[in-house]
Every structure is written in structure tokens, then in C-alpha cells.
Design an enzyme around this catalytic site. Sequence first.
Site, mmCIF file in Angstrom:
data_model
loop_
_atom_site.group_PDB
_atom_site.id
_atom_site.type_symbol
_atom_site.label_atom_id
_atom_site.label_comp_id
_atom_site.label_asym_id
_atom_site.label_seq_id
_atom_site.Cartn_x
_atom_site.Cartn_y
_atom_site.Cartn_z
ATOM 1 N N THR A 41 0.845 -1.192 0.000
ATOM 2 C CA THR A 41 0.000 0.000 0.000
ATOM 3 C C THR A 41 0.884 1.246 0.000
ATOM 4 O O THR A 41 1.828 1.337 0.781
ATOM 5 C CB THR A 41 -0.911 0.032 1.244
ATOM 6 O OG1 THR A 41 -1.651 -1.178 1.305
ATOM 7 C CG2 THR A 41 -1.877 1.206 1.183
ATOM 8 N N THR A 42 0.569 2.205 -0.867
ATOM 9 C CA THR A 42 1.324 3.449 -0.926
ATOM 10 C C THR A 42 0.494 4.578 -0.324
ATOM 11 O O THR A 42 -0.679 4.418 -0.021
ATOM 12 C CB THR A 42 1.714 3.788 -2.373
ATOM 13 O OG1 THR A 42 0.523 3.915 -3.168
ATOM 14 C CG2 THR A 42 2.582 2.692 -2.978
ATOM 15 N N PHE A 89 6.121 -4.397 -6.441
ATOM 16 C CA PHE A 89 6.739 -5.716 -6.264
ATOM 17 C C PHE A 89 7.129 -6.394 -7.568
ATOM 18 O O PHE A 89 7.697 -7.478 -7.556
ATOM 19 C CB PHE A 89 5.796 -6.623 -5.460
ATOM 20 C CG PHE A 89 5.785 -6.296 -3.999
ATOM 21 C CD1 PHE A 89 6.731 -6.826 -3.144
ATOM 22 C CD2 PHE A 89 4.850 -5.428 -3.477
ATOM 23 C CE1 PHE A 89 6.749 -6.510 -1.799
ATOM 24 C CE2 PHE A 89 4.837 -5.104 -2.134
ATOM 25 C CZ PHE A 89 5.794 -5.651 -1.286
ATOM 26 N N HIS A 139 -1.538 5.941 -14.307
ATOM 27 C CA HIS A 139 -2.249 4.862 -13.620
ATOM 28 C C HIS A 139 -3.754 4.956 -13.879
ATOM 29 O O HIS A 139 -4.247 5.992 -14.319
ATOM 30 C CB HIS A 139 -1.992 4.899 -12.111
ATOM 31 C CG HIS A 139 -0.704 4.288 -11.710
ATOM 32 N ND1 HIS A 139 0.473 4.991 -11.670
ATOM 33 C CD2 HIS A 139 -0.388 3.011 -11.337
ATOM 34 C CE1 HIS A 139 1.457 4.184 -11.283
ATOM 35 N NE2 HIS A 139 0.961 2.988 -11.085
ATOM 36 N N HIS A 140 -4.441 3.888 -13.528
ATOM 37 C CA HIS A 140 -5.901 3.829 -13.650
ATOM 38 C C HIS A 140 -6.575 4.904 -12.791
ATOM 39 O O HIS A 140 -6.006 5.394 -11.810
ATOM 40 C CB HIS A 140 -6.402 2.439 -13.231
ATOM 41 C CG HIS A 140 -5.890 1.999 -11.902
ATOM 42 N ND1 HIS A 140 -6.481 2.344 -10.705
ATOM 43 C CD2 HIS A 140 -4.805 1.257 -11.565
ATOM 44 C CE1 HIS A 140 -5.813 1.823 -9.700
ATOM 45 N NE2 HIS A 140 -4.777 1.162 -10.190
ATOM 46 N N LYS A 195 -6.843 4.865 -8.722
ATOM 47 C CA LYS A 195 -5.703 4.991 -7.803
ATOM 48 C C LYS A 195 -5.894 6.207 -6.913
ATOM 49 O O LYS A 195 -6.165 7.310 -7.390
ATOM 50 C CB LYS A 195 -4.387 5.086 -8.575
ATOM 51 C CG LYS A 195 -3.153 5.050 -7.670
ATOM 52 C CD LYS A 195 -1.899 4.772 -8.450
ATOM 53 C CE LYS A 195 -0.677 4.740 -7.542
ATOM 54 N NZ LYS A 195 -0.778 3.715 -6.488
ATOM 55 N N GLY A 237 3.597 5.515 -5.519
ATOM 56 C CA GLY A 237 4.749 5.136 -4.703
ATOM 57 C C GLY A 237 5.937 4.731 -5.557
ATOM 58 O O GLY A 237 7.087 4.994 -5.206
ATOM 59 N N THR A 238 5.658 4.091 -6.694
ATOM 60 C CA THR A 238 6.728 3.700 -7.614
ATOM 61 C C THR A 238 7.449 4.925 -8.155
ATOM 62 O O THR A 238 8.688 4.963 -8.220
ATOM 63 C CB THR A 238 6.153 2.858 -8.774
ATOM 64 O OG1 THR A 238 5.480 1.728 -8.230
ATOM 65 C CG2 THR A 238 7.244 2.408 -9.720
#
Length: 233
Positions: free
Chosen positions: A72-73, A99, A131-132, A135, A141-142
Site C-alpha cells: 500500500t502506498t 513488487f 495509472h488507472h 488509484k 509510490g513507484t
Amino acid sequence: MRIALVGYGKMGKIIDEIAQKRGHEIVARLKETPTAENLNNADVAIEFSLPEAAYDNIKACLENKIPVICGTTGWLEKKEEVEKMAVDHNSAFLYGSNFSLGVNLFFALNEKVAEIMKNVDEYSCQLEEIHHIHKKDAPSGTAISIAEGIIKNNPKFNAWKLEETKGNELGIFAIREDEVPGTHSVYYKSEVDEIELKHTAFNRNGFALGAVVAAEWIKDKKGNFTMKDVLGL
């Protein structure tokens, strides 16, 4: 292993399927805060929930001495507190902003490129993540991990910010569209050309598999870890 899934949305369901295919037993599928009772003596917890729930979820697992893999971010202002908690409770904690094996290789490449580019003044640097629309946090976070990798290796930058790069602040453009699983790009641009480093996820399966691999790796370990430890990077 006996795995507790903490947070049971889209990612939780994919992790459920992959973990069972790899021979693990899912002993809890939780949408509520974990307790000693509903964790059902799990060997490890995999936490993919919401930013506002992550801290309480992780805390409850660590207090019950259950190692936590967290994806989780959006809650990282409390990460140091959680890492201390993992040590105090003689448990283990591994946070990953992403991950995916490919993304973690991308992190390593990004740091190497940042080191190469630090003395080349002709190029400016900019990040972009897509992103979708579901989010919750921005930037991802990436993207923050990518930015931190650049800041660590390029003294031109001392912080990141949302939107355009200005001065010593490395900019991140966060775009939300359709059902995009995750696309991250780093641009080095000069007056005559552009260098692009890019990772595109086709679906969420890579994230889920990486989380299960991390859970397999962390079993019986104590302390705080990252995907670099899991992958030997």
C-alpha cells in the site's frame, strides 16, 4: 505457508489465486482491521489496502508477531515508526512501492543512469507516471521511489514535487486514465534530443507474483527489508 491477505480488493484477489497455485494456504481474507483472532495464526500477512488503513493494519499484524509484506502506498510518513515496531516485536516488515521484478530492475537501471547523467548539464530531467483512475494517491509510490533513486545519485536535485521540474526540485507528472495498470517514464531532454527510460506493466499479475515471492522469502526472518534484499540487487 499460511498467508493472511489484509485488504481484499483487486490485488488481494490476484494474490489469492497466485499464492494458492504456488501451494500456499490462504487463512484470512480481511477487509477489516486484523486481530489475533481473524489472522488465524498466519505465517505472514500480505497487506494491500488503502492509505488511511495501512498503518493500523500493519501495526496489528506486527503486534501479533506476524511478518508483513506491504504494497500500500500513500502512508509513508509513518514508515520509520513501523520499522521500529517490527524490531521491537521481533518480527519482520518489507515495504515495496512496487513488487514487480521488472520494476525493481528498472529501479536499478534508473539509479545507474542518474549517476551517468549527473555531470551532463545539457539535459534536464522529468518523470511521468500513468495509472488507472481508481488509484487514490499521486504521485504513485513507484514514481516516488524512482525520484528518490535519481535524487540519491544526482546532486542537482534535493527533493521531488508534483508537476514540472523547477530548479533543484525534480518534477513528477501524475496522469490518471482508463484502466492503466502502471506506466513509469524518466525523460532526459536536451535541445537536440531526448533519452527515455520506461517501464510499462501490462496487468497486475507481476505485482502479485512479486508480493508472494517476497512473502516466501521473509518467512522466519527478523528485521526490515526491501525487494533489493529479496532479489539480491
